[in-house]
Design a protein around this motif. Structure first.
Motif, PDB file in Angstrom:
ATOM      1  N   ALA A 291      56.935  12.855  22.520  1.00  0.00           N
ATOM      2  CA  ALA A 291      56.056  11.816  23.064  1.00  0.00           C
ATOM      3  C   ALA A 291      55.700  12.110  24.517  1.00  0.00           C
ATOM      4  N   LEU A 292      54.551  11.626  24.927  1.00  0.00           N
ATOM      5  CA  LEU A 292      54.151  11.742  26.329  1.00  0.00           C
ATOM      6  C   LEU A 292      55.046  10.848  27.184  1.00  0.00           C
ATOM      7  N   PRO A 293      55.463  11.318  28.340  1.00  0.00           N
ATOM      8  CA  PRO A 293      56.320  10.487  29.191  1.00  0.00           C
ATOM      9  C   PRO A 293      55.571   9.273  29.712  1.00  0.00           C
ATOM     10  N   ASP A 294      56.315   8.177  29.882  1.00  0.00           N
ATOM     11  CA  ASP A 294      55.775   6.959  30.512  1.00  0.00           C
ATOM     12  C   ASP A 294      54.630   6.320  29.727  1.00  0.00           C
ATOM     13  N   ALA A 295      54.576   6.591  28.420  1.00  0.00           N
ATOM     14  CA  ALA A 295      53.542   5.974  27.592  1.00  0.00           C
ATOM     15  C   ALA A 295      54.191   4.991  26.614  1.00  0.00           C
ATOM     16  N   LYS A 296      53.367   4.264  25.880  1.00  0.00           N
ATOM     17  CA  LYS A 296      53.876   3.246  24.960  1.00  0.00           C
ATOM     18  C   LYS A 296      54.729   3.863  23.851  1.00  0.00           C
ATOM     19  N   GLU A 297      54.320   4.999  23.328  1.00  0.00           N
ATOM     20  CA  GLU A 297      54.979   5.560  22.149  1.00  0.00           C
ATOM     21  C   GLU A 297      56.430   5.922  22.427  1.00  0.00           C
ATOM     22  N   ILE A 298      56.723   6.469  23.607  1.00  0.00           N
ATOM     23  CA  ILE A 298      58.109   6.839  23.902  1.00  0.00           C
ATOM     24  C   ILE A 298      58.967   5.582  24.058  1.00  0.00           C
ATOM     25  N   ALA A 299      58.387   4.513  24.605  1.00  0.00           N
ATOM     26  CA  ALA A 299      59.127   3.254  24.712  1.00  0.00           C
ATOM     27  C   ALA A 299      59.417   2.678  23.327  1.00  0.00           C
TER      28      ALA A 299
ATOM     29  N   ARG B 269      52.828  21.292  22.514  1.00  0.00           N
ATOM     30  CA  ARG B 269      52.385  20.290  23.492  1.00  0.00           C
ATOM     31  C   ARG B 269      52.876  18.914  23.079  1.00  0.00           C
ATOM     32  N   LYS B 270      53.252  18.117  24.063  1.00  0.00           N
ATOM     33  CA  LYS B 270      53.664  16.747  23.778  1.00  0.00           C
ATOM     34  C   LYS B 270      52.464  15.952  23.288  1.00  0.00           C
ATOM     35  N   SER B 271      52.717  15.084  22.309  1.00  0.00           N
ATOM     36  CA  SER B 271      51.610  14.383  21.652  1.00  0.00           C
ATOM     37  C   SER B 271      52.099  13.044  21.120  1.00  0.00           C
ATOM     38  N   ASP B 272      51.423  11.970  21.502  1.00  0.00           N
ATOM     39  CA  ASP B 272      51.800  10.657  20.987  1.00  0.00           C
ATOM     40  C   ASP B 272      51.454  10.501  19.509  1.00  0.00           C
ATOM     41  N   VAL B 273      50.462  11.226  19.042  1.00  0.00           N
ATOM     42  CA  VAL B 273      50.120  11.174  17.607  1.00  0.00           C
ATOM     43  C   VAL B 273      51.273  11.747  16.787  1.00  0.00           C
ATOM     44  N   ALA B 274      51.783  12.912  17.201  1.00  0.00           N
ATOM     45  CA  ALA B 274      52.915  13.512  16.497  1.00  0.00           C
ATOM     46  C   ALA B 274      54.159  12.639  16.635  1.00  0.00           C
ATOM     47  N   ALA B 275      54.342  12.038  17.816  1.00  0.00           N
ATOM     48  CA  ALA B 275      55.512  11.181  18.043  1.00  0.00           C
ATOM     49  C   ALA B 275      55.485   9.967  17.119  1.00  0.00           C
TER      50      ALA B 275
ATOM     51  N   ASN C 181      69.882  10.481   9.954  1.00  0.00           N
ATOM     52  CA  ASN C 181      68.550  11.070   9.809  1.00  0.00           C
ATOM     53  C   ASN C 181      67.531  10.290  10.637  1.00  0.00           C
ATOM     54  N   ALA C 182      67.637   8.965  10.608  1.00  0.00           N
ATOM     55  CA  ALA C 182      66.733   8.139  11.410  1.00  0.00           C
ATOM     56  C   ALA C 182      66.923   8.432  12.897  1.00  0.00           C
ATOM     57  N   LEU C 183      68.154   8.548  13.308  1.00  0.00           N
ATOM     58  CA  LEU C 183      68.464   8.849  14.709  1.00  0.00           C
ATOM     59  C   LEU C 183      67.801  10.153  15.149  1.00  0.00           C
ATOM     60  N   GLN C 184      67.930  11.191  14.321  1.00  0.00           N
ATOM     61  CA  GLN C 184      67.330  12.482  14.666  1.00  0.00           C
ATOM     62  C   GLN C 184      65.809  12.405  14.716  1.00  0.00           C
ATOM     63  N   LEU C 185      65.204  11.668  13.785  1.00  0.00           N
ATOM     64  CA  LEU C 185      63.743  11.542  13.775  1.00  0.00           C
ATOM     65  C   LEU C 185      63.253  10.786  15.008  1.00  0.00           C
ATOM     66  N   TYR C 186      63.945   9.713  15.379  1.00  0.00           N
ATOM     67  CA  TYR C 186      63.552   8.984  16.588  1.00  0.00           C
ATOM     68  C   TYR C 186      63.715   9.862  17.830  1.00  0.00           C
ATOM     69  N   THR C 187      64.807  10.649  17.871  1.00  0.00           N
ATOM     70  CA  THR C 187      65.019  11.528  19.030  1.00  0.00           C
ATOM     71  C   THR C 187      63.921  12.585  19.103  1.00  0.00           C
TER      72      THR C 187
END
Length: 625
Positions: A85-93, A48-54, A73-79
């Motif tokens: 991340a949940l769509p349209d939330a702060k964490e994905i931005a 499940r998508k999760s902002d905590v995990a993101a 490595n940073a690029l892959q972790l951010y991707t």
């Protein structure tokens, strides 16, 4: 039932194997046996998508980028943070914004702009937006898009002037921005550089082979089966075919760096709207993938990865999904192809549709060789167990069979037919799949260059699959723009001669015994090319010094070309060859082919230089370490 790997399931299932031939009910019987024995794979739910995990992944990306200075490595972790991340939330931005800093550092300014605009369109904090807009302006400045850069720097300057910062800090920021604005004033925007495109065929298109030129023909003989021959004299460097795959897949370790649909490397990728594994280069690829296969495959991916599926299993499943339109055309598929086998007695014409050989039509894939008639029953049993495991995941995790619209009476027959098709693919894919590769160049601070070719995925190319093997091939394949394969001649090929690819076992790299053993175990033939018949030595032992000439009149010309080639090698080893260099390489190779007795090391060196030149223009990633 427990979490087991395919390898473990096959090993445990072997105790149920009997030497009798598997009959037409084999898939159904094996399914029942595995079910009773508790050997069917566990079907896992989607993560499940999760902002905590993101956020955890994004923080790890920050450490990799800032502390470890490991951009990739940073690029892959951010991707991965963007994927989960949940769509349209702060964490994905936030993750988009952080990834834009990495691509800016990698000098990938278009990728950086993509992510900046996604962050600004989303829930990115207002008090941090100035920093992003300035970064976008710097990207435009590097791209020589001065009007857009001017607009961004001016907007940031206005915001700084209105903010409540300490006056000294404010003056410092304004001075920096005025310097940037000054760089834009009076400057003319640069013309947009064209995107890299695939080469086109050297000769006019074939009248009946969708992807090839008229320099080649499909032929048949009892000894060689279907194969490809030249219809004209072909020169080194001629492009003979440009083929899109019928089906292609990424290997799971590459999910976060490449588009799942087109297989292009993508550092500003979009996530799948449902799963947390797959990314796409743009919305177009995301929608195409969803409509062709991913809406079904999406739910199966966690289970497929958990049991250790690799290229062959993923390609078998993807082929079924593409061929059946995710199940919507499944009934037509299973009803159509038994009839085609009976109405096509001419083996050369199998897979043709209306007199044409179309890579985009399933017929060309369906009739690829699978060597079922010479496989031993243990091999077929093992592949049948694998097919049953894929079938089980397809049944439980996806809506594939709902899409098939089978009646309750025909449901069991539908399961069996799907299993049989996957078994067929699990036999044909190892004999026909080609790797999708990328050349990776690492340029150190002192200019030292390291290069390696890396497999990122696999594909079914129906035309390329007709080309037979030689340990001394006269063509080479390169993947361009992701999964489009381009076939180029690396020898003179006279009219009527056969086109030969290499199946991974080359005379310069593998000894004769190793080549013959592997070719038989995977492809079921013994090679009789000149390199095998004459037992040519490995590269390190190839003859050097003056060549054995078959025409003494060209001795001076070869000496001169050899001198030019030796001078050019320094450039080629630094991966800086030009089109002028390529012309010289082709001319020299043609001269050697016509006038020098092989094997000779410089001939191989010239071929390798041509291949290296082509690799740099195909899928290629340059990293400045």
């Amino acid at each position: 039932m427990g979490l087991q790997t395919l390898q473990g399931i096959c090993a445990k299932a072997s105790r149920f194997y009997s030497n009798s031939e598997l009959d037409e009910g084999g898939i159904d019987e094996i399914y029942q046996v595995l079910e009773v024995a508790g050997l069917l794979p566990e079907v896992l739910p989607l993560v499940r998508k999760s902002d905590v995990a993101a956020e955890k992944l994004r923080v790890a990306g920050n450490r990799a980028f800032v502390e470890s200075k490991n951009d990739i490595n940073a690029l892959q972790l951010y991707t991965k943070a963007i994927c989960i991340a949940l769509p349209d939330a702060k964490e994905i931005a936030m993750a988009y914004a952080n990834r834009s800093a990495v691509t800016f550092a990698l000098r990938e300014y278009r990728n950086s702009i993509n992510d900046i605009e996604r962050a600004l369109a989303g829930q990115y904090p207002k008090h941090l937006r100035c920093k992003l807009v300035e970064r976008r302006g710097r990207c435009y400045l590097e791209l020589k898009k001065y009007h857009r850069a001017f607009s961004d720097f001016s907007a940031v300057k206005n915001l700084v002037e209105e903010c409540g910062d300490d006056e000294e800090i404010k003056r410092s920021k304004i001075a920096r921005l005025e310097e940037l604005i000054e760089k834009c004033c009076g400057m003319k925007d640069a013309t947009e550089a064209p995107l890299t495109s695939c080469p086109s065929t050297t000769h006019p298109p074939s009248p009946y082979i969708e992807c090839a030129s008229n320099a080649v023909e499909i032929a048949y003989s009892d000894q060689m089966g279907r194969h490809v021959v030249s219809s004209v004299d072909i020169l080194p460097g001629d492009v003979l075919a440009v083929e899109k795959p019928f089906a292609s897949i990424l290997l799971p370790p590459n999910y976060s760096l490449y588009c799942e649909h087109c297989k292009r490397r993508c550092h500003s990728a979009l996530p799948c709207v449902q799963c947390t594994e797959i990314v796409f280069c743009d919305e177009n690829c995301r929608q195409k993938s969803w409509s062709m296969y991913h809406s079904v495959e999406c739910n199966a991916i966690p289970s497929l990865i958990a049991i250790g599926c690799d290229k062959m299993e993923f390609l078998a499943l993807r082929t079924l999904l593409v061929a059946s339109r995710k199940g919507h055309s499944f009934k037509e598929l299973i009803n159509r192809y038994p009839m085609l086998a009976e109405c096509c007695p001419n083996p050369r014409m199998r897979g043709f549709v209306g007199g044409k050989y179309l890579s985009s039509d399933y017929s060309s894939t369906h009739y690829l060789e699978n060597h079922r008639n010479i496989r031993d029953s243990k091999d077929i049993f093992r592949r049948s167990v694998t097919a049953v495991c894929l079938l089980h995941i397809l049944k439980i995790a996806t809506d594939f069979f709902e899409n098939c619209n089978l009646s309750s009476e025909s449901e069991a027959l539908g399961y069996q037919a799907a299993g049989k098709l996957m078994l067929t693919y699990l036999m044909s894919v190892p004999c026909n799949a080609h790797e999708i590769a990328e050349m990776r160049l690492t340029i150190a601070s002192k200019g030292k260059v390291a290069s390696e070719s890396v497999e990122i995925g696999g594909a079914i190319y129906p035309f390329h699959s007709l080309i037979n093997h030689s340990c001394d091939p006269n063509v080479v394949r390169h993947a361009f723009n992701g999964d489009t394969v381009v076939l180029t001649a690396i020898q003179l090929i006279r009219k009527g001669e056969q086109i030969f690819d290499n199946y991974g076992y080359h005379h310069a790299v593998h000894d004769l015994a190793t080549r013959q053993e592997h070719l038989w175990s995977q492809y079921y033939f013994s090679c009789s090319c000149p390199a095998c018949e004459e037992d040519w030595p490995l590269y390190r032992d190839l003859p050097e010094g003056p060549p054995q000439l078959t025409n003494l009149d060209v001795a001076a010309a070869i000496d001169e070309k050899s001198r030019q080639f030796t001078e050019m090698l320094a450039t080629i080893t630094k991966n800086q060859s030009s089109e002028e260099d390529f012309v010289l390489l082709k001319e020299y190779l043609l001269l050697l082919h016509c006038n020098v007795k092989r094997p000779w090391k410089e001939y191989n060196k010239c071929q390798e230089a041509i291949k290296q030149h082509l690799s740099l223009r195909a899928n290629c990633f340059v990293y400045y370490g």
